[in-house]
Scaffold this motif. Structure first.
Motif, PDB file in Angstrom:
ATOM      1  N   CYS A   7      60.304  71.527  87.441  1.00  0.00           N
ATOM      2  CA  CYS A   7      60.383  72.207  88.727  1.00  0.00           C
ATOM      3  C   CYS A   7      60.378  73.586  88.395  1.00  0.00           C
ATOM      4  O   CYS A   7      61.304  74.252  87.931  1.00  0.00           O
ATOM      5  CB  CYS A   7      61.743  71.753  89.319  1.00  0.00           C
ATOM      6  N   GLN A  52      57.559  74.980  93.530  1.00  0.00           N
ATOM      7  CA  GLN A  52      56.044  75.094  93.496  1.00  0.00           C
ATOM      8  C   GLN A  52      55.330  73.876  93.128  1.00  0.00           C
ATOM      9  O   GLN A  52      54.326  73.346  93.370  1.00  0.00           O
ATOM     10  CB  GLN A  52      55.240  76.369  93.183  1.00  0.00           C
ATOM     11  N   SER A  53      56.228  73.097  92.089  1.00  0.00           N
ATOM     12  CA  SER A  53      55.450  71.955  91.295  1.00  0.00           C
ATOM     13  C   SER A  53      56.840  71.496  90.523  1.00  0.00           C
ATOM     14  O   SER A  53      57.868  71.773  90.526  1.00  0.00           O
ATOM     15  CB  SER A  53      54.542  72.353  90.222  1.00  0.00           C
ATOM     16  N   ARG A  55      59.201  67.326  89.615  1.00  0.00           N
ATOM     17  CA  ARG A  55      59.554  66.328  90.360  1.00  0.00           C
ATOM     18  C   ARG A  55      61.054  66.299  90.511  1.00  0.00           C
ATOM     19  O   ARG A  55      61.614  66.938  89.614  1.00  0.00           O
ATOM     20  CB  ARG A  55      59.125  65.094  89.665  1.00  0.00           C
TER      21      ARG A  55
END
Length: 233
Positions: A7, A52-53, A55
């Motif tokens: 994350c 921004q990215s 899981r």
């Protein structure tokens, strides 16, 4: 299980990239230097910060699409966030119903939860009539009464003296075991929780630098970064 995979969050002056797993029912202590990203990690889990990215899931449920109020999470802050014009019972009741329109059963649950944190008979007291430790117990009761299975504690006891802080941590551990909830707690004093936590996580520079049993994390080769955190330093 709480699972965080790559994350990534970024600001002009700080970047973070977290990967971590915490088993359900565990007490996980998050330690590290000030400004290293401990609070950012907890706020991301709670939904106050958005990666921004990556899981983020809890017990197999994807948390990233969920607003903070929809996540199976309760959070207790350092300043406890109690409403000064409400009684202890009313502040706790907010964890059940923001409208404060409780059924008889819910009112009984509020009283039982206050009793569980050692505040039997404090229902009608307002925050200004209680000590700092008692106010933190009210905040903890509000998190517990919500029935949410994951509770985040963001350095909630740092303003308390060492004996009271240790007492509160033992209470958290006892309630965690009785209520079968998962606790992730950031703390500046790892020695206070080292013998109780199932897992210790060292966060620095926006990264999880180490994770494992407390004794192993405290003894690993992070001496320079952790020097200010160890007992007696």
């Amino acid at each position: 299980m709480l699972v965080i995979e790559n994350c990534r969050l970024s600001w002009p002056d700080f970047e973070a990239d977290y990967s971590l797993s915490v088993r359900s029912g565990a007490l996980c202590a998050v330690v590290g230097p000030s400004g290293g990203g401990k609070t950012t990690l907890l706020h991301m889990i709670a939904g106050f910060e958005h990666p921004q990215s990556g899981r983020l899931s809890f017990d197999g449920r994807d948390l990233l699409p969920l607003a903070p109020a929809k996540r199976p999470i309760a959070i207790v802050f350092q300043d406890h966030n109690l409403f000064p014009h409400l009684t202890a019972a009313e502040n706790v009741a907010l964890g059940l119903r923001p409208s404060l329109r409780l059924s008889a059963e819910e009112r009984a649950l509020v009283s039982e939860t206050l009793e569980a944190v050692g505040l039997e008979g404090f229902d009608q007291r307002k925050p200004g009539e209680m000590s700092g430790g008692q106010r933190q117990r009210v905040a903890l009761a509000r998190a517990l009464v919500s029935g949410r299975p994951l509770i985040l504690l963001d350095e909630p006891f740092s303003s308390l003296d060492s004996n009271l802080r240790r007492s509160m941590i033992r209470l958290v551990d006892e309630l965690r075991r009785k209520r079968h909830v998962t606790i992730v707690m950031s703390i500046h004093t790892p020695e206070d929780v080292a013998d109780l936590a199932d897992q210790m996580v060292f966060v620095a520079n926006g990264r999880v630098a180490a994770s494992g049993p407390p004794a192993e994390v405290l003894e690993r080769g992070l001496a320079e970064d952790m020097a200010g955190l160890l007992p007696g330093t």
